[in-house]
Design a protein around this motif. Structure first.
Motif, PDB file in Angstrom:
ATOM      1  N   VAL A   2      -0.467  16.934  -9.137  1.00 34.96           N
ATOM      2  CA  VAL A   2       0.564  17.365 -10.088  1.00 34.96           C
ATOM      3  C   VAL A   2       1.815  17.766  -9.290  1.00 34.96           C
ATOM      4  CG1 VAL A   2       1.196  19.080 -11.838  1.00 34.96           C
ATOM      5  CG2 VAL A   2      -1.136  18.185 -11.726  1.00 34.96           C
ATOM      6  N   THR A   3       2.941  17.210  -9.673  1.00 35.10           N
ATOM      7  CA  THR A   3       4.209  17.535  -9.016  1.00 35.10           C
ATOM      8  C   THR A   3       5.064  18.339 -10.014  1.00 35.10           C
ATOM      9  OG1 THR A   3       4.094  15.452  -7.841  1.00 35.10           O
ATOM     10  CG2 THR A   3       6.217  16.561  -7.862  1.00 35.10           C
ATOM     11  N   THR A   4       5.581  19.476  -9.555  1.00 34.55           N
ATOM     12  CA  THR A   4       6.451  20.308 -10.404  1.00 34.55           C
ATOM     13  C   THR A   4       7.889  20.127  -9.935  1.00 34.55           C
ATOM     14  OG1 THR A   4       4.685  21.926 -10.662  1.00 34.55           O
ATOM     15  CG2 THR A   4       6.910  22.638 -11.210  1.00 34.55           C
ATOM     16  N   THR A   5       8.763  19.760 -10.856  1.00 33.79           N
ATOM     17  CA  THR A   5      10.179  19.561 -10.541  1.00 33.79           C
ATOM     18  C   THR A   5      10.984  20.578 -11.356  1.00 33.79           C
ATOM     19  OG1 THR A   5       9.748  17.207 -10.315  1.00 33.79           O
ATOM     20  CG2 THR A   5      12.049  17.879 -10.488  1.00 33.79           C
ATOM     21  N   THR A   6      11.817  21.339 -10.658  1.00 28.90           N
ATOM     22  CA  THR A   6      12.679  22.326 -11.321  1.00 28.90           C
ATOM     23  C   THR A   6      14.119  21.838 -11.200  1.00 28.90           C
ATOM     24  OG1 THR A   6      11.172  24.082 -10.695  1.00 28.90           O
ATOM     25  CG2 THR A   6      13.364  24.738 -11.399  1.00 28.90           C
ATOM     26  N   THR A   7      14.804  21.748 -12.323  1.00 26.94           N
ATOM     27  CA  THR A   7      16.194  21.289 -12.357  1.00 26.94           C
ATOM     28  C   THR A   7      17.049  22.391 -12.982  1.00 26.94           C
ATOM     29  OG1 THR A   7      15.356  19.056 -12.732  1.00 26.94           O
ATOM     30  CG2 THR A   7      17.697  19.423 -13.121  1.00 26.94           C
ATOM     31  N   THR A   8      18.141  22.703 -12.304  1.00 30.09           N
ATOM     32  CA  THR A   8      19.081  23.711 -12.836  1.00 30.09           C
ATOM     33  C   THR A   8      20.360  22.990 -13.234  1.00 30.09           C
ATOM     34  OG1 THR A   8      18.180  25.397 -11.353  1.00 30.09           O
ATOM     35  CG2 THR A   8      20.315  25.845 -12.342  1.00 30.09           C
ATOM     36  N   VAL A   9      20.764  23.172 -14.474  1.00 31.53           N
ATOM     37  CA  VAL A   9      21.985  22.560 -14.992  1.00 31.53           C
ATOM     38  C   VAL A   9      22.997  23.690 -15.219  1.00 31.53           C
ATOM     39  CG1 VAL A   9      23.017  21.244 -16.870  1.00 31.53           C
ATOM     40  CG2 VAL A   9      20.686  20.738 -16.095  1.00 31.53           C
ATOM     41  N   SER A  10      24.145  23.579 -14.571  1.00 33.11           N
ATOM     42  CA  SER A  10      25.200  24.601 -14.729  1.00 33.11           C
ATOM     43  C   SER A  10      26.319  24.033 -15.584  1.00 33.11           C
ATOM     44  CB  SER A  10      25.758  25.012 -13.368  1.00 33.11           C
ATOM     45  OG  SER A  10      24.755  25.611 -12.594  1.00 33.11           O
ATOM     46  N   SER A  21      23.903  28.590 -16.966  1.00 31.84           N
ATOM     47  CA  SER A  21      22.966  27.707 -16.272  1.00 31.84           C
ATOM     48  C   SER A  21      21.644  27.653 -17.039  1.00 31.84           C
ATOM     49  CB  SER A  21      22.720  28.191 -14.842  1.00 31.84           C
ATOM     50  OG  SER A  21      22.223  29.498 -14.838  1.00 31.84           O
ATOM     51  N   THR A  22      21.090  26.467 -17.056  1.00 34.82           N
ATOM     52  CA  THR A  22      19.819  26.233 -17.737  1.00 34.82           C
ATOM     53  C   THR A  22      18.837  25.658 -16.716  1.00 34.82           C
ATOM     54  OG1 THR A  22      21.059  25.664 -19.706  1.00 34.82           O
ATOM     55  CG2 THR A  22      18.751  25.061 -19.678  1.00 34.82           C
ATOM     56  N   THR A  23      17.656  26.212 -16.689  1.00 42.42           N
ATOM     57  CA  THR A  23      16.647  25.731 -15.742  1.00 42.42           C
ATOM     58  C   THR A  23      15.557  24.990 -16.516  1.00 42.42           C
ATOM     59  OG1 THR A  23      17.037  27.667 -14.375  1.00 42.42           O
ATOM     60  CG2 THR A  23      15.035  26.423 -13.938  1.00 42.42           C
ATOM     61  N   LYS A  24      15.281  23.753 -16.046  1.00 47.75           N
ATOM     62  CA  LYS A  24      14.236  22.945 -16.676  1.00 47.75           C
ATOM     63  C   LYS A  24      13.123  22.731 -15.637  1.00 47.75           C
ATOM     64  CE  LYS A  24      17.353  20.323 -19.646  1.00 47.75           C
ATOM     65  NZ  LYS A  24      17.847  18.991 -19.991  1.00 47.75           N
ATOM     66  N   THR A  25      11.929  22.945 -16.082  1.00 52.13           N
ATOM     67  CA  THR A  25      10.784  22.721 -15.198  1.00 52.13           C
ATOM     68  C   THR A  25       9.929  21.611 -15.802  1.00 52.13           C
ATOM     69  OG1 THR A  25      10.783  25.054 -14.641  1.00 52.13           O
ATOM     70  CG2 THR A  25       8.820  23.802 -14.078  1.00 52.13           C
ATOM     71  N   GLU A  26       9.680  20.576 -14.981  1.00 50.59           N
ATOM     72  CA  GLU A  26       8.874  19.453 -15.444  1.00 50.59           C
ATOM     73  C   GLU A  26       7.664  19.290 -14.514  1.00 50.59           C
ATOM     74  OE1 GLU A  26      11.025  15.802 -15.819  1.00 50.59           O
ATOM     75  OE2 GLU A  26      12.693  16.759 -16.864  1.00 50.59           O
ATOM     76  N   GLN A  27       6.551  19.018 -15.110  1.00 52.45           N
ATOM     77  CA  GLN A  27       5.360  18.741 -14.314  1.00 52.45           C
ATOM     78  C   GLN A  27       4.944  17.300 -14.583  1.00 52.45           C
ATOM     79  OE1 GLN A  27       2.334  21.598 -15.271  1.00 52.45           O
ATOM     80  NE2 GLN A  27       3.278  23.193 -14.020  1.00 52.45           N
ATOM     81  N   THR A  28       4.778  16.564 -13.496  1.00 53.71           N
ATOM     82  CA  THR A  28       4.351  15.166 -13.627  1.00 53.71           C
ATOM     83  C   THR A  28       3.060  14.960 -12.838  1.00 53.71           C
ATOM     84  OG1 THR A  28       5.789  14.579 -11.786  1.00 53.71           O
ATOM     85  CG2 THR A  28       6.673  14.248 -13.969  1.00 53.71           C
ATOM     86  N   GLU A  29       2.230  14.128 -13.385  1.00 56.84           N
ATOM     87  CA  GLU A  29       0.951  13.859 -12.710  1.00 56.84           C
ATOM     88  C   GLU A  29       1.024  12.486 -12.057  1.00 56.84           C
ATOM     89  OE1 GLU A  29      -3.701  13.358 -13.894  1.00 56.84           O
ATOM     90  OE2 GLU A  29      -2.480  14.732 -15.097  1.00 56.84           O
TER      91      GLU A  29
END
Length: 136
Positions: A35-43, A21-29
């Motif tokens: 600021v919105t933080t989005t965490t995505t987990t890819v398995s 699994s890989t976790t990606k964290t993105e921050q968007t303004e």
């Protein structure tokens, strides 16, 4: 054989149970400045496997199995040839023994015939002698 089955079972278990699994964290303004933080987990299921290595290993195993099969076939052919040679020799020996028995039986028959003729001759001579003695 048990080791091969056990190894295959372990490999199957690893392939099925391993997940990466890989976790990606993105921050968007946002336009309003928040600021919105989005965490995505890819398995990803399974293990990253190099299929060329599997194919090569499979070919090597098949080659070894073929070699073992050829060795078994050769051993079976040698055993069959040896059995055939022994059977042929036994057949020849039995034929020779039969011929020897036939030859000896013929000799015994001739000897018995000769003895019977000799005995009959003696009986005839004795009968003639008796007849002559009785005539006198």
């Amino acid at each position: 054989m048990k080791k091969h089955i056990l190894t295959a079972g372990i490999i199957s278990f690893l392939i099925v149970s391993c997940t990466k699994s890989t976790t990606k964290t993105e921050q968007t303004e946002s336009p309003d400045g928040s600021v919105t933080t989005t965490t995505t987990t890819v398995s990803e299921s399974g293990v990253n496997v190099d299929t060329s290595k599997i194919s090569k290993t499979k070919e090597e195993v098949q080659t070894k199995v073929d070699e073992a099969g050829n060795k078994i076939d050769d051993a079976a052919q040698k055993a069959k040839d040896k059995i055939d040679a022994t059977a042929d020799k036994t057949k020849q020996d039995l034929h020779k023994a039969g011929q020897d028995i036939k030859t000896e039986a013929n000799k015994v028959g001739k000897d018995a015939k000769a003895a019977a003729a000799k005995g009959a001759s003696k009986v005839e001579d004795a009968a003639k002698k008796l007849k002559d003695d009785l005539s006198k």
